[in-house]
Design a protein around this motif. Structure first.
Motif, mmCIF file in Angstrom:
data_model
loop_
_atom_site.group_PDB
_atom_site.id
_atom_site.type_symbol
_atom_site.label_atom_id
_atom_site.label_comp_id
_atom_site.label_asym_id
_atom_site.label_seq_id
_atom_site.Cartn_x
_atom_site.Cartn_y
_atom_site.Cartn_z
ATOM 1 N N GLN A 217 0.826 -1.205 0.000
ATOM 2 C CA GLN A 217 0.000 0.000 0.000
ATOM 3 C C GLN A 217 0.862 1.258 0.000
ATOM 4 N N SER A 218 1.972 1.216 0.698
ATOM 5 C CA SER A 218 2.888 2.344 0.729
ATOM 6 C C SER A 218 3.475 2.599 -0.659
ATOM 7 N N VAL A 219 3.852 1.536 -1.356
ATOM 8 C CA VAL A 219 4.357 1.685 -2.722
ATOM 9 C C VAL A 219 3.267 2.273 -3.610
ATOM 10 N N ALA A 220 2.051 1.746 -3.478
ATOM 11 C CA ALA A 220 0.940 2.235 -4.299
ATOM 12 C C ALA A 220 0.682 3.715 -4.059
ATOM 13 N N LEU A 221 0.695 4.138 -2.811
ATOM 14 C CA LEU A 221 0.463 5.553 -2.500
ATOM 15 C C LEU A 221 1.581 6.435 -3.043
ATOM 16 N N ASP B 238 3.246 10.318 -7.149
ATOM 17 C CA ASP B 238 4.103 10.671 -8.280
ATOM 18 C C ASP B 238 3.278 10.891 -9.545
ATOM 19 N N HIS B 239 2.278 10.038 -9.757
ATOM 20 C CA HIS B 239 1.433 10.158 -10.948
ATOM 21 C C HIS B 239 0.657 11.471 -10.931
ATOM 22 N N LEU B 240 0.098 11.803 -9.775
ATOM 23 C CA LEU B 240 -0.653 13.052 -9.666
ATOM 24 C C LEU B 240 0.253 14.266 -9.878
#
Length: 118
Positions: free
Chosen positions: A75-79, A84-86
């Protein structure tokens, strides 16, 4: 219920939608690519440890504790990737305007919804 251990290879999930316009461009996570790779390797090690724990008949609660730790790490990687994407992809599309901006916002909203449901 008996759980069958998966192979040691990570499966790659294909992204939804048409993302060919990014095939040659810089992604938001590129500057942190080495850190993301290192984190994912640590998580892979955690998952292998879970497989060993099950093979060695370890206590259920100990296994669940480690599953929770691996889940939090993913979940930390996903966040981080979402942030970064945003900051990069979505911000650039919004600055450029047009239908691409609307699409990036819809895409980001869908990604957030998937993370919230998981």
């Amino acid at each position: 219920m008996r759980v069958k251990a998966e192979t040691d290879q990570m499966t790659q999930v294909q992204p939804q939608g048409d993302h060919q316009e990014h095939a040659e461009s810089h992604h938001g996570y590129t500057s942190g690519k080495d850190e993301y790779t290192a984190r994912l390797r640590r998580i892979e090690g955690q998952v292998r440890g879970l497989q060993r724990m099950i093979a060695e008949d370890k206590y259920c609660i100990d296994i669940l504790t480690q599953v929770s730790a691996a889940t939090r790490a993913l979940q930390s990687v996903a966040l981080g990737l979402l942030s970064d994407h945003l900051a990069h992809c979505v911000a650039q599309a919004v600055a450029d305007g047009g239908p691409a901006a609307d699409e990036k916002l819809r895409e980001a909203t869908a990604a957030i919804a998937r993370l919230v449901r998981s």
